[in-house]
Design a protein around this motif. Sequence first.
Motif, PDB file in Angstrom:
ATOM      1  N   ALA A  55      43.516  25.423 -43.375  1.00  0.00           N
ATOM      2  CA  ALA A  55      43.007  26.227 -42.257  1.00  0.00           C
ATOM      3  C   ALA A  55      41.866  27.135 -42.717  1.00  0.00           C
ATOM      4  CB  ALA A  55      44.131  27.062 -41.644  1.00  0.00           C
ATOM      5  N   LEU A  56      42.025  27.755 -43.854  1.00  0.00           N
ATOM      6  CA  LEU A  56      40.976  28.633 -44.377  1.00  0.00           C
ATOM      7  C   LEU A  56      39.729  27.840 -44.767  1.00  0.00           C
ATOM      8  CD1 LEU A  56      43.211  31.047 -46.477  1.00  0.00           C
ATOM      9  CD2 LEU A  56      41.961  31.599 -44.376  1.00  0.00           C
ATOM     10  N   ARG A  57      39.917  26.644 -45.307  1.00  0.00           N
ATOM     11  CA  ARG A  57      38.771  25.804 -45.673  1.00  0.00           C
ATOM     12  C   ARG A  57      38.026  25.339 -44.421  1.00  0.00           C
ATOM     13  NH1 ARG A  57      41.695  21.636 -48.695  1.00  0.00           N
ATOM     14  NH2 ARG A  57      39.814  20.399 -48.436  1.00  0.00           N
ATOM     15  N   ILE A  58      38.758  25.025 -43.353  1.00  0.00           N
ATOM     16  CA  ILE A  58      38.110  24.624 -42.094  1.00  0.00           C
ATOM     17  C   ILE A  58      37.290  25.787 -41.544  1.00  0.00           C
ATOM     18  CG2 ILE A  58      38.529  23.994 -39.685  1.00  0.00           C
ATOM     19  CD1 ILE A  58      41.003  22.387 -40.773  1.00  0.00           C
ATOM     20  N   ALA A  59      37.869  26.974 -41.532  1.00  0.00           N
ATOM     21  CA  ALA A  59      37.145  28.156 -41.049  1.00  0.00           C
ATOM     22  C   ALA A  59      35.904  28.413 -41.900  1.00  0.00           C
ATOM     23  CB  ALA A  59      38.065  29.372 -41.050  1.00  0.00           C
ATOM     24  N   ALA A  60      36.040  28.267 -43.210  1.00  0.00           N
ATOM     25  CA  ALA A  60      34.901  28.480 -44.102  1.00  0.00           C
ATOM     26  C   ALA A  60      33.811  27.433 -43.842  1.00  0.00           C
ATOM     27  CB  ALA A  60      35.354  28.423 -45.559  1.00  0.00           C
ATOM     28  N   PHE A  61      34.206  26.193 -43.586  1.00  0.00           N
ATOM     29  CA  PHE A  61      33.227  25.143 -43.296  1.00  0.00           C
ATOM     30  C   PHE A  61      32.385  25.531 -42.084  1.00  0.00           C
ATOM     31  CE2 PHE A  61      31.876  21.448 -40.896  1.00  0.00           C
ATOM     32  CZ  PHE A  61      31.217  20.693 -41.850  1.00  0.00           C
ATOM     33  N   PHE A  62      33.036  26.041 -41.044  1.00  0.00           N
ATOM     34  CA  PHE A  62      32.330  26.423 -39.825  1.00  0.00           C
ATOM     35  C   PHE A  62      31.748  27.838 -39.906  1.00  0.00           C
ATOM     36  CE2 PHE A  62      35.173  23.071 -38.009  1.00  0.00           C
ATOM     37  CZ  PHE A  62      34.159  22.204 -37.611  1.00  0.00           C
ATOM     38  N   GLU A  63      32.024  28.532 -41.000  1.00  0.00           N
ATOM     39  CA  GLU A  63      31.514  29.884 -41.230  1.00  0.00           C
ATOM     40  C   GLU A  63      31.942  30.854 -40.135  1.00  0.00           C
ATOM     41  OE1 GLU A  63      27.306  28.938 -41.722  1.00  0.00           O
ATOM     42  OE2 GLU A  63      27.577  29.026 -43.905  1.00  0.00           O
ATOM     43  N   VAL A  64      33.238  30.777 -39.781  1.00  0.00           N
ATOM     44  CA  VAL A  64      33.822  31.675 -38.782  1.00  0.00           C
ATOM     45  C   VAL A  64      35.165  32.178 -39.312  1.00  0.00           C
ATOM     46  CG1 VAL A  64      32.698  30.546 -36.807  1.00  0.00           C
ATOM     47  CG2 VAL A  64      34.971  29.786 -37.544  1.00  0.00           C
ATOM     48  N   PRO A  65      35.663  33.296 -38.771  1.00  0.00           N
ATOM     49  CA  PRO A  65      37.001  33.759 -39.149  1.00  0.00           C
ATOM     50  C   PRO A  65      38.050  32.739 -38.725  1.00  0.00           C
ATOM     51  CG  PRO A  65      35.794  35.500 -37.986  1.00  0.00           C
ATOM     52  CD  PRO A  65      34.998  34.228 -37.844  1.00  0.00           C
ATOM     53  N   VAL A  66      39.118  32.646 -39.466  1.00  0.00           N
ATOM     54  CA  VAL A  66      40.160  31.648 -39.195  1.00  0.00           C
ATOM     55  C   VAL A  66      40.719  31.782 -37.781  1.00  0.00           C
ATOM     56  CG1 VAL A  66      42.136  32.921 -40.143  1.00  0.00           C
ATOM     57  CG2 VAL A  66      42.104  30.429 -40.260  1.00  0.00           C
ATOM     58  N   GLU A  67      40.771  32.991 -37.238  1.00  0.00           N
ATOM     59  CA  GLU A  67      41.318  33.173 -35.885  1.00  0.00           C
ATOM     60  C   GLU A  67      40.380  32.645 -34.796  1.00  0.00           C
ATOM     61  OE1 GLU A  67      39.794  37.269 -37.239  1.00  0.00           O
ATOM     62  OE2 GLU A  67      40.956  35.637 -38.106  1.00  0.00           O
ATOM     63  N   VAL A  68      39.136  32.344 -35.135  1.00  0.00           N
ATOM     64  CA  VAL A  68      38.234  31.694 -34.186  1.00  0.00           C
ATOM     65  C   VAL A  68      38.608  30.215 -34.048  1.00  0.00           C
ATOM     66  CG1 VAL A  68      35.816  30.962 -33.847  1.00  0.00           C
ATOM     67  CG2 VAL A  68      36.336  33.309 -34.523  1.00  0.00           C
ATOM     68  N   VAL A  69      39.168  29.646 -35.119  1.00  0.00           N
ATOM     69  CA  VAL A  69      39.530  28.227 -35.129  1.00  0.00           C
ATOM     70  C   VAL A  69      40.974  28.000 -34.695  1.00  0.00           C
ATOM     71  CG1 VAL A  69      39.565  26.110 -36.512  1.00  0.00           C
ATOM     72  CG2 VAL A  69      37.946  27.926 -37.076  1.00  0.00           C
ATOM     73  N   PHE A  70      41.881  28.869 -35.135  1.00  0.00           N
ATOM     74  CA  PHE A  70      43.316  28.661 -34.924  1.00  0.00           C
ATOM     75  C   PHE A  70      43.959  29.835 -34.202  1.00  0.00           C
ATOM     76  CE2 PHE A  70      42.133  26.272 -38.697  1.00  0.00           C
ATOM     77  CZ  PHE A  70      42.603  25.016 -38.374  1.00  0.00           C
ATOM     78  N   SER A  71      44.988  29.515 -33.392  1.00  0.00           N
ATOM     79  CA  SER A  71      45.721  30.541 -32.660  1.00  0.00           C
ATOM     80  C   SER A  71      47.140  30.067 -32.397  1.00  0.00           C
ATOM     81  CB  SER A  71      45.024  30.825 -31.333  1.00  0.00           C
ATOM     82  OG  SER A  71      45.769  31.745 -30.567  1.00  0.00           O
ATOM     83  N   LEU A  72      48.056  31.022 -32.282  1.00  0.00           N
ATOM     84  CA  LEU A  72      49.428  30.691 -31.924  1.00  0.00           C
ATOM     85  C   LEU A  72      49.592  30.562 -30.410  1.00  0.00           C
ATOM     86  CD1 LEU A  72      51.376  32.968 -34.421  1.00  0.00           C
ATOM     87  CD2 LEU A  72      50.912  30.519 -34.597  1.00  0.00           C
ATOM     88  N   THR A  73      48.607  31.035 -29.664  1.00  0.00           N
ATOM     89  CA  THR A  73      48.616  30.901 -28.200  1.00  0.00           C
ATOM     90  C   THR A  73      47.411  30.053 -27.784  1.00  0.00           C
ATOM     91  OG1 THR A  73      47.351  32.953 -27.949  1.00  0.00           O
ATOM     92  CG2 THR A  73      49.758  33.130 -27.846  1.00  0.00           C
ATOM     93  N   PRO A  74      47.488  29.392 -26.643  1.00  0.00           N
ATOM     94  CA  PRO A  74      46.371  28.558 -26.205  1.00  0.00           C
ATOM     95  C   PRO A  74      45.096  29.379 -26.031  1.00  0.00           C
ATOM     96  CG  PRO A  74      48.322  28.087 -24.894  1.00  0.00           C
ATOM     97  CD  PRO A  74      48.636  29.313 -25.723  1.00  0.00           C
ATOM     98  N   PHE A  75      43.972  28.776 -26.370  1.00  0.00           N
ATOM     99  CA  PHE A  75      42.682  29.413 -26.153  1.00  0.00           C
ATOM    100  C   PHE A  75      42.341  29.320 -24.670  1.00  0.00           C
ATOM    101  CE2 PHE A  75      42.256  28.183 -30.653  1.00  0.00           C
ATOM    102  CZ  PHE A  75      41.776  29.375 -31.177  1.00  0.00           C
ATOM    103  N   PRO A  76      41.636  30.313 -24.110  1.00  0.00           N
ATOM    104  CA  PRO A  76      41.214  30.206 -22.710  1.00  0.00           C
ATOM    105  C   PRO A  76      40.259  29.025 -22.550  1.00  0.00           C
ATOM    106  CG  PRO A  76      40.430  32.258 -23.706  1.00  0.00           C
ATOM    107  CD  PRO A  76      41.200  31.522 -24.744  1.00  0.00           C
TER     108      PRO A  76
END
Length: 81
Positions: A55-76
Amino acid sequence: MADGKADKEHVHNRIAVLRAERGVSRRELATALGVHYQTIGYLERGEYSPSLHLALRIAAFFEVPVEVVFSLTPFPRLGSA
């Protein structure tokens, strides 16, 4: 009972959205992360939750914080702001 537990442990993600925004294929992302391209599909469909390391590597690839990529609740939904 197992289904309820699975629902509670489901991790939502925006991998497909981020890939589309940047014009990156599943295969390209997989190669960059050192995983099989099918893993990206499993992640995007919510069939697999990534390890913290992935998860951290995916966020780093996209250059965003991990919470921009992943969430425990559905994204709007996009456009519902």
